[in-house]
Enzyme design. Structure first.
Site, short mmCIF file in Angstrom:
data_model
loop_
_atom_site.label_atom_id
_atom_site.label_comp_id
_atom_site.label_asym_id
_atom_site.label_seq_id
_atom_site.Cartn_x
_atom_site.Cartn_y
_atom_site.Cartn_z
N ASP A 11 0.85 -1.18 0.00
CA ASP A 11 0.00 0.00 0.00
C ASP A 11 0.89 1.24 0.00
OD1 ASP A 11 -1.72 2.08 0.58
OD2 ASP A 11 -2.61 1.13 2.35
N ILE A 12 0.84 2.01 -1.07
CA ILE A 12 1.71 3.19 -1.18
C ILE A 12 1.43 4.20 -0.08
CG2 ILE A 12 0.25 4.53 -2.77
CD1 ILE A 12 2.96 5.17 -4.28
N VAL A 34 -5.63 4.25 -6.82
CA VAL A 34 -4.61 4.77 -5.92
C VAL A 34 -4.89 6.23 -5.55
CG1 VAL A 34 -2.91 5.55 -7.66
CG2 VAL A 34 -2.12 4.71 -5.46
N ASP A 35 -5.45 6.99 -6.47
CA ASP A 35 -5.79 8.39 -6.22
C ASP A 35 -6.77 8.50 -5.05
OD1 ASP A 35 -6.03 11.16 -6.55
OD2 ASP A 35 -7.25 11.02 -8.36
N SER A 122 -1.02 5.46 -14.73
CA SER A 122 -1.86 5.27 -15.93
C SER A 122 -2.30 3.83 -16.20
CB SER A 122 -1.19 5.82 -17.20
OG SER A 122 -1.29 7.23 -17.24
N THR A 123 -1.97 2.89 -15.32
CA THR A 123 -2.31 1.49 -15.62
C THR A 123 -3.65 1.04 -15.06
OG1 THR A 123 -1.12 0.66 -13.69
CG2 THR A 123 0.12 0.82 -15.76
N GLY A 124 -4.32 1.91 -14.31
CA GLY A 124 -5.64 1.56 -13.78
C GLY A 124 -6.71 1.90 -14.79
N VAL A 125 -7.62 2.80 -14.40
CA VAL A 125 -8.73 3.16 -15.29
C VAL A 125 -8.26 3.84 -16.57
CG1 VAL A 125 -10.48 3.28 -13.48
CG2 VAL A 125 -9.19 5.33 -14.06
N TYR A 126 -7.04 4.38 -16.57
CA TYR A 126 -6.52 5.02 -17.79
C TYR A 126 -6.08 4.00 -18.83
CZ TYR A 126 -6.64 9.79 -15.89
OH TYR A 126 -7.04 11.01 -15.41
#
Length: 180
Positions: A11-12, A34-35, A122-126
């Site tokens: 967890d960042i 993550v945002d 950028s690897t999630g919903v993007y």
């Protein structure tokens, strides 16, 4: 000297580093993935700081990054980076993603931060393909670290083992592991 890069599964928001990177959206107002996790963990101070930045500068364009306080997080600061939305690769997405990583590294260095933790921007919903995004991340970070004194150590914080293995394989292939 070899760049100090580590891959961590976790967890960042719990990383005890000088600065963590948030994979933000242009509004800087929080979102999913993550945002959202970073905004929830940091508390209301982070949203207020983001509102102030937005009032001063407007939205944060893809490829750009801004720095704020960290609120309740163990980190000293949060760098909010906006990556590209994947559109098939023909719209300068690779360059924009590279710029997002570079701008984070520059902000960390300019503020004297020694340790930095990145999510997979950028690897999630993007929808950026994970392997291609990992390659850009590792290459951009390692090249920057070989030319600049700060940050001294960078962590790629992955939410799962599968993603972590992508980064670890790239570090091994490029001779960037401590024992390589």
């Amino acid at each position: 000297m070899k760049p100090q890069i580590e891959v961590v599964v976790g967890d960042i928001t719990t990383m005890e580093v000088d600065v963590i990177v948030n994979a933000a959206n242009p509004s800087l107002m929080g979102g999913g993935g993550v945002d959202g996790a970073i905004h929830r963990a940091a508390g209301p101070q982070l949203l207020e700081a983001c509102k102030t930045v937005r009032q001063q500068q407007g939205e944060c364009a893809p490829g750009h990054a801004v720095i704020t306080i960290a609120g309740d997080l163990p980190a000293k600061a949060v760098i909010h980076a906006v990556g590209p939305v994947w559109q098939g690769g023909e719209n300068h997405e690779a360059r924009t993603l590279q710029d997002a990583y570079l701008n984070c590294l520059r902000l960390a260095a300019a503020n004297g931060y020694k340790t930095l933790a990145f999510p997979a921007i950028s690897t999630g919903v993007y929808g950026y393909p994970k392997a291609a995004a990992a390659e850009i991340a590792v290459d951009t970070v390692s090249e920057f670290l070989t030319r600049k004194p700060l940050p001294e150590r960078v962590y790629f914080v992955c939410y799962d083992e599968e993603n972590a293995q992508l980064y670890q394989r790239l570090l091994i292939q490029r001779g960037l592991t401590p024992d390589a």
